[in-house]
Design a protein around this motif. Structure first.
Motif, PDB file in Angstrom:
ATOM      1  N   ARG A   1      33.554  41.221  39.841  1.00  0.00           N
ATOM      2  CA  ARG A   1      33.804  40.264  38.765  1.00  0.00           C
ATOM      3  C   ARG A   1      34.680  40.875  37.677  1.00  0.00           C
ATOM      4  O   ARG A   1      35.627  40.248  37.200  1.00  0.00           O
ATOM      5  CB  ARG A   1      32.469  39.797  38.180  1.00  0.00           C
ATOM      6  N   ARG A   2      34.342  42.101  37.272  1.00  0.00           N
ATOM      7  CA  ARG A   2      35.132  42.781  36.234  1.00  0.00           C
ATOM      8  C   ARG A   2      36.579  42.940  36.674  1.00  0.00           C
ATOM      9  O   ARG A   2      37.506  42.661  35.927  1.00  0.00           O
ATOM     10  CB  ARG A   2      34.536  44.165  35.944  1.00  0.00           C
ATOM     11  N   TYR A   3      36.773  43.383  37.907  1.00  0.00           N
ATOM     12  CA  TYR A   3      38.120  43.588  38.419  1.00  0.00           C
ATOM     13  C   TYR A   3      38.871  42.259  38.499  1.00  0.00           C
ATOM     14  O   TYR A   3      40.024  42.167  38.101  1.00  0.00           O
ATOM     15  CB  TYR A   3      38.073  44.261  39.794  1.00  0.00           C
TER      16      TYR A   3
ATOM     17  N   ASN B   1      38.363  39.459  36.844  1.00  0.00           N
ATOM     18  CA  ASN B   1      38.665  38.878  35.531  1.00  0.00           C
ATOM     19  C   ASN B   1      40.014  39.361  35.018  1.00  0.00           C
ATOM     20  O   ASN B   1      40.821  38.574  34.548  1.00  0.00           O
ATOM     21  CB  ASN B   1      37.563  39.193  34.523  1.00  0.00           C
TER      22      ASN B   1
ATOM     23  N   GLN C   1      29.057  42.702  40.155  1.00  0.00           N
ATOM     24  CA  GLN C   1      29.456  42.971  38.771  1.00  0.00           C
ATOM     25  C   GLN C   1      30.809  43.685  38.742  1.00  0.00           C
ATOM     26  O   GLN C   1      31.690  43.319  37.962  1.00  0.00           O
ATOM     27  CB  GLN C   1      28.379  43.818  38.095  1.00  0.00           C
ATOM     28  N   SER C   2      30.996  44.657  39.589  1.00  0.00           N
ATOM     29  CA  SER C   2      32.252  45.409  39.647  1.00  0.00           C
ATOM     30  C   SER C   2      33.403  44.505  40.090  1.00  0.00           C
ATOM     31  O   SER C   2      34.490  44.544  39.509  1.00  0.00           O
ATOM     32  CB  SER C   2      32.090  46.589  40.610  1.00  0.00           C
TER      33      SER C   2
END
Length: 193
Positions: free
Chosen positions: A176-178, A180, A173-174
């Motif tokens: 993916r956020r970065y 994006n 999740q972390s």
């Protein structure tokens, strides 16, 4: 701690909602085979069905506070299993579409630009990994670089498989956020050239 024979499902769910690992183990041992059967019926893969089993029980652990509200645990677990299987099918379809799109774009990019972009992508991923807490980074590295199963990682790191699954989910999740944000900026720079 009550033995399995002297408490009912509602009591077990109440204990689980309070964080009882004993109740979680009981839930797992009672329903693992049923969840596996439902997943295998759709996926036709032992490995994929086992992953779904882990995902289902991880979800139960993460949402344990709400489980006492469940009136029919068997039906609840079947719905969770079915939804996770459907998510896998959607993910496969999305990955196939993304691969097809990537293949079309790669034809249009010359080799030099491609090498530069690959280097930039690797740097972005390394930066994203560098921002993870040490234990999440190690779980990710063991899974992605060494190809270890969650059980093997748990054994090597002396933590539970549920903890490994949780660390992996948070790490992804972390990352993916970065990614994006970073890849969007990189694409804009690439398109402006």
């Amino acid at each position: 701690m009550p033995s399995p024979s002297n408490y009912d499902e509602n009591t077990m769910l109440e204990l689980l909602s309070q964080g009882s690992e004993y109740a979680f183990t009981e839930l797992f041992s009672r329903y693992r085979t049923k969840v596996y059967s439902v997943a295998f019926r759709f996926l036709r893969s032992q490995a994929a069905a086992e992953e779904v089993v882990q995902d289902v029980f991880l979800k139960c652990w993460l949402k344990r506070e709400t489980l006492p509200e469940v009136k029919n645990l068997d039906a609840y677990l079947k719905v969770v299993t079915r939804n996770l299987v459907l998510n896998r099918f959607r993910k496969r379809a999305n990955e196939a579409a993304a691969q097809e799109e990537l293949g079309r774009r790669e034809v249009m990019v010359n080799d030099t630009d491609h090498r530069i972009q690959e280097h930039q992508y690797r740097e972005i991923i390394q930066t994203a990994l560098g921002q993870l807490p040490p234990q999440q980074r190690e779980v990710y590295r063991l899974a992605k670089e060494e190809g270890l199963s969650h059980e093997a990682i748990a054994s090597r790191m002396h933590i539970s498989a549920v903890t490994v699954k949780s660390h992996m989910a948070r790490a992804l999740q972390s990352i993916r956020r970065y990614l994006n944000g970073s890849i969007s900026i990189l694409l804009v720079i690439t398109l402006v050239k």
